[in-house]
Scaffold this motif. Structure first.
Motif, PDB file in Angstrom:
ATOM      1  N   PRO A   1      46.935  43.152  11.860  1.00  0.00           N
ATOM      2  CA  PRO A   1      46.513  42.780  10.425  1.00  0.00           C
ATOM      3  C   PRO A   1      46.846  41.321  10.038  1.00  0.00           C
ATOM      4  N   GLN A   2      46.116  40.589   9.362  1.00  0.00           N
ATOM      5  CA  GLN A   2      46.336  39.234   8.589  1.00  0.00           C
ATOM      6  C   GLN A   2      47.768  39.329   7.788  1.00  0.00           C
ATOM      7  N   GLY A   3      48.599  38.464   7.872  1.00  0.00           N
ATOM      8  CA  GLY A   3      49.778  38.737   7.065  1.00  0.00           C
ATOM      9  C   GLY A   3      50.884  37.466   7.644  1.00  0.00           C
ATOM     10  N   LEU A   4      51.956  37.618   7.026  1.00  0.00           N
ATOM     11  CA  LEU A   4      52.938  36.702   7.324  1.00  0.00           C
ATOM     12  C   LEU A   4      53.858  37.544   8.433  1.00  0.00           C
ATOM     13  N   TYR A   5      54.009  36.604   9.556  1.00  0.00           N
ATOM     14  CA  TYR A   5      54.933  37.134  10.688  1.00  0.00           C
ATOM     15  C   TYR A   5      56.070  36.259  10.948  1.00  0.00           C
ATOM     16  N   VAL A   6      57.239  36.440  11.936  1.00  0.00           N
ATOM     17  CA  VAL A   6      58.214  35.763  12.161  1.00  0.00           C
ATOM     18  C   VAL A   6      58.356  35.869  13.834  1.00  0.00           C
ATOM     19  N   LEU A   7      58.377  34.607  14.431  1.00  0.00           N
ATOM     20  CA  LEU A   7      58.417  34.510  15.838  1.00  0.00           C
ATOM     21  C   LEU A   7      59.651  34.017  16.141  1.00  0.00           C
ATOM     22  N   SER A   8      60.161  34.658  17.147  1.00  0.00           N
ATOM     23  CA  SER A   8      61.693  34.427  17.488  1.00  0.00           C
ATOM     24  C   SER A   8      61.542  34.119  18.931  1.00  0.00           C
TER      25      SER A   8
ATOM     26  N   ASN B   1      69.585  27.309  25.409  1.00  0.00           N
ATOM     27  CA  ASN B   1      70.144  26.629  23.950  1.00  0.00           C
ATOM     28  C   ASN B   1      70.070  27.395  22.647  1.00  0.00           C
ATOM     29  N   GLY B   2      69.687  28.696  22.506  1.00  0.00           N
ATOM     30  CA  GLY B   2      70.002  29.158  21.449  1.00  0.00           C
ATOM     31  C   GLY B   2      68.413  30.062  21.064  1.00  0.00           C
ATOM     32  N   THR B   3      68.331  30.603  20.182  1.00  0.00           N
ATOM     33  CA  THR B   3      67.327  31.363  19.529  1.00  0.00           C
ATOM     34  C   THR B   3      66.687  30.737  18.239  1.00  0.00           C
ATOM     35  N   TYR B   4      65.429  30.267  18.260  1.00  0.00           N
ATOM     36  CA  TYR B   4      64.661  29.502  17.277  1.00  0.00           C
ATOM     37  C   TYR B   4      63.839  30.688  16.388  1.00  0.00           C
ATOM     38  N   ARG B   5      63.598  30.604  15.311  1.00  0.00           N
ATOM     39  CA  ARG B   5      62.840  31.447  14.713  1.00  0.00           C
ATOM     40  C   ARG B   5      61.853  30.561  13.480  1.00  0.00           C
ATOM     41  N   GLU B   6      60.542  31.140  13.486  1.00  0.00           N
ATOM     42  CA  GLU B   6      59.947  30.199  12.795  1.00  0.00           C
ATOM     43  C   GLU B   6      58.849  31.571  12.070  1.00  0.00           C
ATOM     44  N   ARG B   7      58.541  31.288  10.813  1.00  0.00           N
ATOM     45  CA  ARG B   7      57.340  32.074  10.145  1.00  0.00           C
ATOM     46  C   ARG B   7      55.864  31.462  10.398  1.00  0.00           C
ATOM     47  N   PHE B   8      54.998  32.419  10.582  1.00  0.00           N
ATOM     48  CA  PHE B   8      53.585  31.941  10.591  1.00  0.00           C
ATOM     49  C   PHE B   8      52.913  32.564  10.022  1.00  0.00           C
TER      50      PHE B   8
ATOM     51  N   ILE C   1      61.678  28.557  27.873  1.00  0.00           N
ATOM     52  CA  ILE C   1      61.698  29.899  27.028  1.00  0.00           C
ATOM     53  C   ILE C   1      61.932  31.134  27.804  1.00  0.00           C
ATOM     54  N   GLN C   2      63.005  31.812  27.500  1.00  0.00           N
ATOM     55  CA  GLN C   2      63.251  32.966  28.026  1.00  0.00           C
ATOM     56  C   GLN C   2      62.537  34.301  27.717  1.00  0.00           C
ATOM     57  N   SER C   3      62.331  34.270  26.311  1.00  0.00           N
ATOM     58  CA  SER C   3      61.598  35.436  25.821  1.00  0.00           C
ATOM     59  C   SER C   3      61.068  34.893  24.501  1.00  0.00           C
ATOM     60  N   TYR C   4      60.171  35.662  24.041  1.00  0.00           N
ATOM     61  CA  TYR C   4      59.772  35.591  22.546  1.00  0.00           C
ATOM     62  C   TYR C   4      59.439  36.945  22.023  1.00  0.00           C
ATOM     63  N   GLU C   5      59.509  37.156  20.786  1.00  0.00           N
ATOM     64  CA  GLU C   5      59.308  38.331  20.271  1.00  0.00           C
ATOM     65  C   GLU C   5      58.513  37.896  18.903  1.00  0.00           C
ATOM     66  N   VAL C   6      57.660  38.799  18.374  1.00  0.00           N
ATOM     67  CA  VAL C   6      56.753  38.580  17.140  1.00  0.00           C
ATOM     68  C   VAL C   6      57.394  39.889  16.135  1.00  0.00           C
ATOM     69  N   PHE C   7      57.424  39.578  14.904  1.00  0.00           N
ATOM     70  CA  PHE C   7      58.107  40.815  14.014  1.00  0.00           C
ATOM     71  C   PHE C   7      56.968  40.524  12.718  1.00  0.00           C
ATOM     72  N   ASP C   8      56.505  41.755  12.374  1.00  0.00           N
ATOM     73  CA  ASP C   8      55.797  41.769  10.921  1.00  0.00           C
ATOM     74  C   ASP C   8      56.745  41.620   9.899  1.00  0.00           C
ATOM     75  N   ALA C   9      56.226  41.391   8.451  1.00  0.00           N
ATOM     76  CA  ALA C   9      57.277  41.321   7.383  1.00  0.00           C
ATOM     77  C   ALA C   9      58.067  42.457   7.057  1.00  0.00           C
ATOM     78  N   LEU C  10      57.745  43.810   7.674  1.00  0.00           N
ATOM     79  CA  LEU C  10      58.841  44.559   7.615  1.00  0.00           C
ATOM     80  C   LEU C  10      60.014  44.716   8.749  1.00  0.00           C
ATOM     81  N   GLY C  11      59.729  43.738   9.769  1.00  0.00           N
ATOM     82  CA  GLY C  11      60.874  43.754  10.716  1.00  0.00           C
ATOM     83  C   GLY C  11      60.452  44.525  12.012  1.00  0.00           C
ATOM     84  N   ARG C  12      59.373  45.076  12.115  1.00  0.00           N
ATOM     85  CA  ARG C  12      58.673  45.714  13.208  1.00  0.00           C
ATOM     86  C   ARG C  12      58.319  44.650  14.274  1.00  0.00           C
TER      87      ARG C  12
END
Length: 107
Positions: A84-91, A96-103, A53-64
């Protein structure tokens, strides 16, 4: 261009769309990021070896951006307790590339 509508308006025939990209995550052709557990309470771990893992980012549902870490030293992630509670995206970026997953963050 005139329009057939009595209320006025404008003709969209000459309007072009630029910088259009899908808002969905799509399907990863590579292995899944696979974080566990999902949903979680703000603490989860990667199933990708941390050395990859080189880096990771977490985004909220609005892309922030809610969290960023470069070259993490642990597979265990602790998110800010004020998120806050809700849906987020982990990048996750690897060589080998960028992987994204909702949680789902469940407080």
């Amino acid at each position: 261009f005139p329009t057939p509508f009595y209320s006025g308006g404008f003709d969209l025939d000459a309007v072009g769309v630029i910088h259009q990209a899908p808002l969905s995550l799509g399907k990863n052709d590579k292995k899944s990021t696979a974080i566990v557990p999902n949903p979680n309470s703000g603490v989860f771990q990667f199933l990708i070896p941390v050395a990859e893992i080189q880096s990771y980012e977490v985004f909220d549902a609005l892309g922030r951006v809610c969290a960023v870490e470069l070259a993490p030293q642990s597979i265990l992630v602790h998110l800010n307790e004020t998120l806050p509670q809700g849906l987020y995206v982990l990048s996750v970026r690897t060589a080998n590339g960028t992987y994204r997953e909702r949680f789902f963050l469940q407080r």
